[in-house]
Scaffold this active site. Structure first.
Site, mmCIF file in Angstrom:
data_model
loop_
_atom_site.group_PDB
_atom_site.id
_atom_site.type_symbol
_atom_site.label_atom_id
_atom_site.label_comp_id
_atom_site.label_asym_id
_atom_site.label_seq_id
_atom_site.Cartn_x
_atom_site.Cartn_y
_atom_site.Cartn_z
ATOM 1 N N SER A 33 127.822 -43.463 46.004
ATOM 2 C CA SER A 33 129.062 -44.247 46.085
ATOM 3 C C SER A 33 128.934 -45.642 45.481
ATOM 4 O O SER A 33 129.947 -46.262 45.167
ATOM 5 C CB SER A 33 129.518 -44.374 47.540
ATOM 6 O OG SER A 33 128.508 -44.997 48.314
ATOM 7 N N ASP A 323 133.993 -52.014 53.399
ATOM 8 C CA ASP A 323 134.015 -51.134 54.565
ATOM 9 C C ASP A 323 132.630 -51.184 55.212
ATOM 10 O O ASP A 323 131.787 -51.972 54.788
ATOM 11 C CB ASP A 323 134.499 -49.714 54.217
ATOM 12 C CG ASP A 323 133.511 -48.918 53.361
ATOM 13 O OD1 ASP A 323 132.337 -49.340 53.234
ATOM 14 O OD2 ASP A 323 133.904 -47.869 52.823
ATOM 15 N N HIS A 326 129.987 -50.418 52.369
ATOM 16 C CA HIS A 326 130.106 -50.764 50.943
ATOM 17 C C HIS A 326 130.585 -52.197 50.716
ATOM 18 O O HIS A 326 131.455 -52.677 51.430
ATOM 19 C CB HIS A 326 131.083 -49.800 50.262
ATOM 20 C CG HIS A 326 130.702 -48.364 50.390
ATOM 21 N ND1 HIS A 326 131.264 -47.536 51.349
ATOM 22 C CD2 HIS A 326 129.797 -47.610 49.730
ATOM 23 C CE1 HIS A 326 130.720 -46.328 51.251
ATOM 24 N NE2 HIS A 326 129.828 -46.338 50.284
#
Ligand SMILES: *[C@@H]1O[C@H](CO)[C@@H](O)[C@H](O)[C@H]1NC(C)=O
Length: 349
Positions: A33, A323, A326
């Site tokens: 990610s 978040d 991240h």
């Protein structure tokens, strides 16, 4: 529209990273990610972020599948190399090889070096990313002609960024690997996969390769939230694992540069700058480091971030984390700038 967007992003970015003329004709990205721009939108998995409030500071406020409020590090890097302002996901059917010829990401959120990690949320394993890359090379040969395609591949910057999930989503989260390997053995197992992967890229003609290090993953808000005994501070054991693994990757980089003629492999280590941002947030204009912007900032990512998004912060640029797992766009930009200066500068000239 394309021109307009590019101009807009240039204006925003010039103070951050000065734009260079392309010595690197393309950027080719593998990983998780940290560098997925939306491949997971096209597979069956819950590891997704193509909905609000993700992307609320992206061009047009668009959720793309990037796990941030805006751009990710590879977008900033592609721009700094004078290529383009963002790197698109390979599985996006609205782009074809004419677009991907200058940049593409095969990355998949929630994946790892270990096949068992990508299995957890049914995402794209690293070996499959390599298969996609082989298909990409074939299309590039048709598009550019064989010799120009080969030249492009040899000059392209290949970026590898993953590993956090192998520890936090797999080894320390579910039974299996921890009963087979000690933490140190597991690091060696992963480093062996990284080595093998670099050999394969080299065999396919890649010469400029950036191997990414782990962040101080004990400081991710999700890990801090669950660190009750440690007063919600960073989890030292996870940071130590990151340091140990990074030391192994650094050694591997030195060795492979000796073993593989013509390779230019660099170790891109975000650990120090990332920890500095977390320890001295005010120096970078941040106000909050221990909690994320999205939702309550303690646990949420992906769909949970979306469901509770009414609790989200107003201004993500005051937050290190978007978040619970991240960084915000602003943090991504600072890290990209640091890596450009300290690891990737040799490829600018
Ligand atoms: C991961 O799975 C692929 C496909 O089944 C296999 O070729 C590869 O050897 C596996 N990697 C490891 C390290 O076991």
């Amino acid at each position: 529209m394309e021109v307009h967007v590019t101009m807009l992003l240039c204006v925003v970015l010039v103070p951050l990273v000065s734009v260079a003329r392309a010595k690197v004709p393309a950027m080719v990205v593998f990983g998780d990610s940290s560098v997925d721009a939306g491949n997971n939108n096209y597979i069956e998995t819950i590891a997704r972020s193509n909905f609000q409030p993700y992307g609320r500071d992206f061009v047009g406020g668009k959720p793309t599948g990037r796990f941030s409020n805006g751009r990710i590090a590879t977008d900033f890097l592609a721009e700094a190399f004078g290529i383009k302002p963002y790197v698109a996901p390979y599985l996006d059917p609205t782009h074809d090889i004419s677009h991907f010829a200058t940049g593409v990401t095969f990355a998949s959120a929630a994946t790892g070096y270990d096949n068992a990690t990508s299995d957890v949320l049914s995402v794209i394993p690293l070996w499959k990313q390599l298969e996609y890359y082989k298909g990409y090379q074939k299309k590039l040969s048709v598009y550019l002609g064989e010799s120009r395609a080969k030249e492009t591949i040899s000059k392209a910057l290949h970026i590898i960024s993953l590993g956090t999930n192998d520890f936090l989503e797999n080894y320390y989260a579910i039974p299996g690997r921890a009963s087979q390997f000690t933490p140190r053995e597991y690091q060696n197992f992963l480093a062996g996969i990284a080595e093998n992967f670099i050999h394969k890229l080299y065999g396919l003609g890649a010469r400029k390769i950036s191997l990414g290090g782990l962040p101080p993953m004990g400081c991710l808000p999700l890990e801090r939230t669950t660190n009750f005994l440690g007063g919600k501070d960073c989890v030292p054991s996870y940071n130590n694992i990151a340091l140990e693994f990074n030391a192994k990757l650094s050694k591997l980089t030195t060795r492979l540069n000796k073993d593989l003629p013509g390779i230019r492999l660099v170790f891109s280590n975000p650990y120090d700058v990332f920890l500095h941002i977390i320890k001295k947030p005010a120096q970078y204009g941040f106000q909050v480091t221990s909690m994320a912007c999205c939702a309550t900032g303690m646990f949420e990512m992906g769909y949970a971030c979306s469901r509770a998004s009414s609790f989200s912060c107003m201004d993500a640029s005051k937050y290190v984390f978007w978040d619970s797992f991240h960084p915000t766009e602003k943090t991504n930009g600072i890290i990209a700038k640091y890596l450009l200066k300290n690891a990737l500068a040799q490829f600018l000239h």
